[in-house]
Write an enzyme that holds these catalytic residues in place. Structure first.
Site, PDB file in Angstrom:
ATOM      1  N   GLU A 113      -0.468  -0.118 -10.575  1.00 31.16           N
ATOM      2  CA  GLU A 113      -0.711   1.301 -10.793  1.00 31.16           C
ATOM      3  C   GLU A 113      -2.136   1.528 -11.301  1.00 31.16           C
ATOM      4  O   GLU A 113      -2.635   0.768 -12.140  1.00 31.16           O
ATOM      5  CB  GLU A 113       0.280   1.881 -11.804  1.00 31.16           C
ATOM      6  CG  GLU A 113       1.705   1.916 -11.298  1.00 31.16           C
ATOM      7  CD  GLU A 113       2.655   2.587 -12.263  1.00 31.16           C
ATOM      8  OE1 GLU A 113       3.807   2.843 -11.862  1.00 31.16           O
ATOM      9  OE2 GLU A 113       2.246   2.852 -13.410  1.00 31.16           O
ATOM     10  N   ASN A 162       4.491   8.751  -6.317  1.00 29.39           N
ATOM     11  CA  ASN A 162       5.775   8.412  -5.729  1.00 29.39           C
ATOM     12  C   ASN A 162       6.824   9.363  -6.288  1.00 29.39           C
ATOM     13  O   ASN A 162       6.891   9.580  -7.503  1.00 29.39           O
ATOM     14  CB  ASN A 162       6.138   6.960  -6.056  1.00 29.39           C
ATOM     15  CG  ASN A 162       7.380   6.490  -5.333  1.00 29.39           C
ATOM     16  OD1 ASN A 162       7.965   7.230  -4.552  1.00 29.39           O
ATOM     17  ND2 ASN A 162       7.796   5.278  -5.592  1.00 29.39           N
ATOM     18  N   THR A 222      11.743  -0.169  -3.727  1.00 32.29           N
ATOM     19  CA  THR A 222      13.130   0.102  -4.120  1.00 32.29           C
ATOM     20  C   THR A 222      14.033   0.213  -2.905  1.00 32.29           C
ATOM     21  O   THR A 222      15.138  -0.354  -2.880  1.00 32.29           O
ATOM     22  CB  THR A 222      13.189   1.391  -4.954  1.00 32.29           C
ATOM     23  OG1 THR A 222      12.389   1.227  -6.136  1.00 32.29           O
ATOM     24  CG2 THR A 222      14.611   1.698  -5.364  1.00 32.29           C
ATOM     25  N   SER A 276       2.726   1.183  -6.042  1.00 30.47           N
ATOM     26  CA  SER A 276       3.679   2.243  -6.310  1.00 30.47           C
ATOM     27  C   SER A 276       3.725   3.198  -5.124  1.00 30.47           C
ATOM     28  O   SER A 276       2.702   3.683  -4.654  1.00 30.47           O
ATOM     29  CB  SER A 276       3.264   3.005  -7.575  1.00 30.47           C
ATOM     30  OG  SER A 276       4.178   4.047  -7.849  1.00 30.47           O
TER      31      SER A 276
END
Length: 1062
Positions: A502, A273, A231, A226
């Site tokens: 995570e 994040n 993305t 993460s």
């Protein structure tokens, strides 16, 4: 077969020739091609058994039937003798690679044919060693396969689908800042092959070319922790594919804009994040036969619904809530009765309402523009915003007790009224649905009132359901617009962007599911990079280098094993009425303590040793989140609402209740079971594609640019398997091609015509022609395996030949043309030599003349030698001057650099002096601030003195009033208590502000404290005055009552006194 006169005969060619000569006499023309003969090894056939390889011939008259018959995509082979030993491979029903036995093995193609097996005495050996056999398909083409299992008189052969090694692994490091390496000019450079540096664009280009050339679907697997940038990397990949297949400008733009909508609804700020994806998505981009984009589809996985109602400190809910509160137009705010984010309980439970450097209002405007791009009407937009506002107002609904059994009901306040209006129902209907439920019994329906916790759970469940349904509705609207058209060919490139591994201080059910998904994806990586690599070597008879790697199958068994596994035990407790979070933790520890990847801890905590490290999970709310049920009364309420979206959500839920209990959409399925089923479907979909891996790296934990933490980076590289993949690639054969593909592509490079057109012979001849060392390649049964760099040599030679116009049929005549050229050159050279010799005889006819010429030439040689010595001296002088000039230039450069350094040092001295001056000024300001703060403190204390006196007077008057009035002391007592509390609070704030360690803003804080004190003082005086008036009023009333009560008696006394005595 290679000619012995043209190339040296190796043992491989000799064995090939002997086998071919022996079998040519009695082999039919339609038999399969010969496999290369090889020295014996554990993965190869022994020489004594080579001639007994079974052959499969087509029998088109075979019949089919019976309950045990396989489906039509299986290959059925009859034999004329019994098997020596029946073998059946066990199938792990919980593996996504072998879902159902009748559906065949994922990733392998089945072709139904019937044939007669010969030489069955060696079939057992073929099964045991997993060796390949040749099978002829219905179109007459021979393909190799592996005998999978047997059943009675039939055997089942799996035909290989030609899976090749996964592409290279790209390592993408998150820079934590904007870098100019992803613009349109960079896209153009990669499209035009102007650069070949490692980049996301290069991976996308490679996937696109392989899809177009091979007709195989591709996938881009983006992994990482993460905050590693998955993305953004996915958006860059979509950007490049949209540029490559930009046939339809509209759909290309829409695909690029999907990230704006999905990030607003599915991303939030976490402790690791600022833009963390709280759901997984698979973006499928479909292409036409011409390579143009014709549509797209988005599949989502496990939205973190609990984030809507519950937040950890320092985190935010989904971005859309804050964007709506900050950027909604005035008309929309009035229609939704919208407030600021800090006034909603769901958002205010965390102290983080904004993100540094992010303008939520501006993001909302862009979100509105994107909705218009996706042709979502204004009416639908208003309904969607109403659902979002309803979720926020639901969080503000409060409950109060109604009896002594702790039963509660919703309060008739602003939150209840607004939530009911936005959903589309009456407030009393929503109040009843949130306060009680109906239980069906034989005697009829019984209404069971909720306790406080039950009512809060029902309210939160409704909020989560509305938001998750709205998210699914938005994804459905996007897919409807991006629907694949009639030009769909089945070619697609999938981009997987899913939550990374995570590990927080407290990990709950969401992290449990997320890390389980990452375990599955890691095994997919291992399967393609390691397992299938090694398996392919062995099945094709290659002595590949063994690479040890950390297999995570044990961890997956811990999650998936039945009946004792984490998921099975978790689902089992859902059906136990006495189960709770504590009993679940104890149950897990009792049953799983013996497993290597499980670790029992204190209380409700247990640990799992994942591939990326150990994570401790707290079972608090595990059962509630896994069940995620919604009361039937709430579903009925939504179905009766007058809004279109609530009705749609309720109808979808009611339709799912009609699904079988085993269906993934059934409400009876637990969240973990649904997630596991969707994850398996995802893995099956990915298995049908050729993967390209992108490993995103988080360089530091502070999310700062230009900072690298070596231990963190090396841990990510090791846990993701990148280091092992690099070692395998360097020690193995990363490039491989079938014999036919290699011969078709490079066979025309041969300088001599081959007598045999066998693809294997052509391939070997090409390798020998270019003097390839034996250690640089391996010849398998079906493919050639090449070391790194070898294919580049062949490709360069191929390009040279094609660019000079020597195409295939011309290159085959290269040997004859070369011989003719050499002969022509020999003739020309001979003619030139003879001509030169005859000319020399004509010019010098006699020997005396030759002597004279020789003497003259010797005399002429003296000045020539002198001139050559002079030229050498001049050359040395020129070189010395050039060297001297170069040294002078270097000295000048060094002097300039020295002057620059001196100027920099001088500038640094000046800056240091300025800093010292600023420090002195700051110290003076601090002293002044301390003096002002002391003065203000004295002033505040003086101002509190009159209030103290007034309070004492009020207290005294209150005492007399209490003696006379009785039970009216509460008002003044509360004022006294408030005064003491505020006094203590202000004194604490003053002491805290006037401490020496306070910062430069202490004076400003003191001013704020002073303003707050004045506001409280003003309000307190008003209330004190009102209280005094009330006390006086009650005192006068009591005195009047006493006077009235005494006065009639006084009249009677006077009357009696006025009578005369009898």
């Amino acid at each position: 077969m290679l000619s012995p006169t043209t190339l040296a005969r190796s043992s491989l060619e000799e064995m090939l020739e002997s086998l071919r000569l022996r079998d040519n006499s009695d082999r039919p023309k339609d038999l399969p091609p010969a496999l290369p003969s090889r020295p014996p090894s554990r993965a190869r056939i022994r020489s004594g058994r080579w001639s007994a390889q079974p052959n499969f011939n087509t029998d088109s008259n075979s019949e089919s039937g019976g309950e045990g018959q396989r489906k039509e995509n299986e290959l059925r082979v009859k034999r004329n003798t019994f098997w020596n030993k029946k073998r059946r491979k066990d199938v792990n029903v919980d593996s996504p690679y072998n879902v159902v036995a009748v559906e065949g093995i994922e990733g392998e193609e089945r072709v139904e044919e019937t044939g007669v097996l010969e030489g069955s005495d060696n079939i057992g050996y073929f099964i045991e060693k997993k060796l390949r056999v040749w099978c002829r398909q219905s179109n007459g083409v021979w393909v190799s396969g592996t005998i999978h299992s047997t059943s009675g008189e039939e055997s089942f052969v799996s035909l290989a689908n030609g899976n090749s090694k996964a592409g290279p692994i790209l390592i993408a490091v998150n820079p934590f800042k904007d870098v100019q390496i992803n613009g349109k000019d960079i896209v153009t450079a990669y499209k035009q092959k102007a650069t070949d540096k490692p980049h996301v664009f290069a991976i996308a280009e490679n996937a696109y070319n392989e899809m177009m050339n091979d007709g195989v679907n591709q996938s881009l697997m983006i992994s990482g922790e993460s905050g590693a940038g998955k993305t953004e990397t996915a958006k860059f990949a979509v950007q490049y594919l949209a540029a490559l297949g930009g046939g339809n400008v509209g759909i290309e733009c829409q695909i690029l804009q999907t990230s704006c909508l999905l990030e607003a609804f599915g991303n939030s700020k976490t402790s690791m994040n600022d833009n963390s994806s709280r759901f997984g998505k698979l973006i499928e981009i479909h292409f036409t036969a011409a390579g143009k984009i014709c549509g797209s589809k988005i599949r989502t996985f496990l939205l973190e619904k609990s984030r809507v109602v519950q937040l950890a400190n320092g985190e935010r809910s989904y971005h859309i809530f804050y964007q709506l509160c900050a950027g909604a137009p005035q008309a929309l705010r009035e229609r939704l009765n919208l407030k600021m984010a800090n006034e909603y309980n769901y958002l205010a439970q965390s102290d983080c309402l904004v993100i540094n450097g992010v303008d939520d209002a501006q993001r909302f405007l862009k979100f509105m523009e994107t909705l218009d791009i996706f042709q979502i009407s204004k009416g639908e937009q208003d309904q969607a915003f109403a659902m979002l506002a309803a979720v926020l107002w639901l969080g503000n609904i409060s409950f109060h007790a109604i009896d002594y059994e702790n039963h509660v009901e919703a309060s008739n306040d602003e939150a209840l009224i607004n939530a009911a209006r936005l959903i589309g129902c009456e407030p009393h209907e929503l109040k009843e649905a949130l306060s009680a439920r109906r239980i069906q019994t034989e005697e009829g329906n019984i209404v069971e009132k909720f306790t406080m916790q039950q009512a809060i759970d029902a309210r939160d469940a409704l909020a989560k359901f509305i938001y998750a349904s709205l998210f699914d509705w938005l994804v459905e609207q996007i897919n409807n617009l991006l629907e694949v058209g009639k030009q769909h060919t089945g070619w697609s490139i999938s981009i997987l962007d899913i939550y990374g591994f995570e590990s927080f201080k407290k990990n709950s059910f969401e992290q449990f599911c997320i890390n389980y998904a990452n375990e599955r994806l890691q095994q997919h990586f291992n399967r393609h990079i390691f397992k299938l690599e090694q398996e392919e070597y062995e099945l094709d008879g290659i002595d590949g280098v063994k690479v040890d790697f950390a297999d995570n199958q044990e961890c997956l068994d811990l999650f998936e094993k039945k009946p004792i596994g984490l998921l099975s035990l978790l689902d089992e407790d859902l059906h136990s009425p006495d189960a709770n979070d504590a009993t679940l933790a104890n149950k897990l520890k009792q049953n799983l303590n013996g497993m290597a990847c499980f670790k029992g801890d204190k209380g409700r905590v247990f640990g799992v040793r994942h591939f990326a490290g150990e994570v401790l999970y707290d079972t608090n709310d595990f059962l509630k989140k896994n069940q995620d049920s919604l009361n039937p009364e709430l579903i009925e309420l939504l179905s009766s609402c007058n809004g279109q979206l609530p009705q749609l959500f309720a109808i979808k839920m009611l339709n799912q209740t009609l699904e079988p209990a085993t269906s993934l959409d059934s409400p009876n399925q637990s969240v973990s079971a649904k997630f596991k089923g969707k994850l398996f479907k995802l893995m099956q979909r990915l298995e049908k594609t050729k993967p390209h891996f992108i490993c995103c790296i988080k360089p530091n934990r502070k999310q700062l640019p230009g900072m690298y933490e070596e231990d963190l980076v090396s841990q990510q590289l090791r846990c993701s398997g990148v280091l092992e993949a690099v070692r395998m690639s360097r020690s193995g054969y990363p490039t491989r091609m079938t014999h036919q593909e290699f011969a078709d592509r490079y066979g025309f490079l041969l300088l001599e015509t081959n007598e045999s057109q066998d693809p294997l012979s052509i391939s070997v001849a090409v390798l020998k022609q270019f003097n390839m060392l034996p250690g640089m390649y391996q010849i398998g049964y079906t493919k050639l395996y090449l070391r790194i760099g070898l294919i580049g040599v062949l490709e360069d030679r191929r390009k040279q030949v094609l660019q000079t116009g020597k195409y295939t049929d011309e290159a085959n005549k290269g040997s004859t043309l070369l011989t003719a050229i050499i002969g022509l050159q020999s003739v020309i050279r001979g003619c030139l030599v003879r001509k030169h010799f005859s000319n020399s005889h004509k010019l010098i006819p006699s020997r005396s003349k030759q002597k004279l010429v020789r003497e003259n030439s010797e005399a002429n040689d003296i000045p020539n030698e002198q001139s050559s010595a002079m030229a050498e001296l001049q050359r040395r002088v020129v070189d010395a001057e050039a060297s001297l000039g170069q040294k002078q230039q270097e000295n000048a450069t060094l002097q300039e650099q020295l002057q620059q350094y001196e100027a920099k040092m001088k500038k640094m001295d000046e800056q240091l002096q300025q800093s010292e001056a600023k420090m002195k000024k700051t110290e003076e300001q601090l002293q002044q601030s301390e003096a002002k703060m002391k003065k203000t403190e004295e002033m505040l204390r003086k101002q509190t003195a009159p209030l103290q006196a007034s309070l004492a007077a009020a207290k005294k008057s209150e005492g007399s009033a209490m003696e006379e009035v009785g039970g009216r002391e509460n008002g003044v007592s509360s004022l006294v208590k408030e005064f003491e509390q505020q006094k203590q609070s202000f004194e604490d704030d003053i002491n805290k502000t006037t401490q020496p360690a306070s910062n430069m803003n202490s004076y400003e804080e003191l001013r704020k404290l002073k303003r707050r004190f004045r506001a409280w003082k003003k309000d307190y005086k008003v209330r004190l005055k009102e209280t005094k008036a009330i006390v006086r009023k009650h005192r006068h009333q009591d005195s009047d009552k006493t006077r009235k009560k005494w006065w009639p008696n006084r009249g009677k006394v006077l009357q009696n006194c006025g009578k005369s005595p009898s």
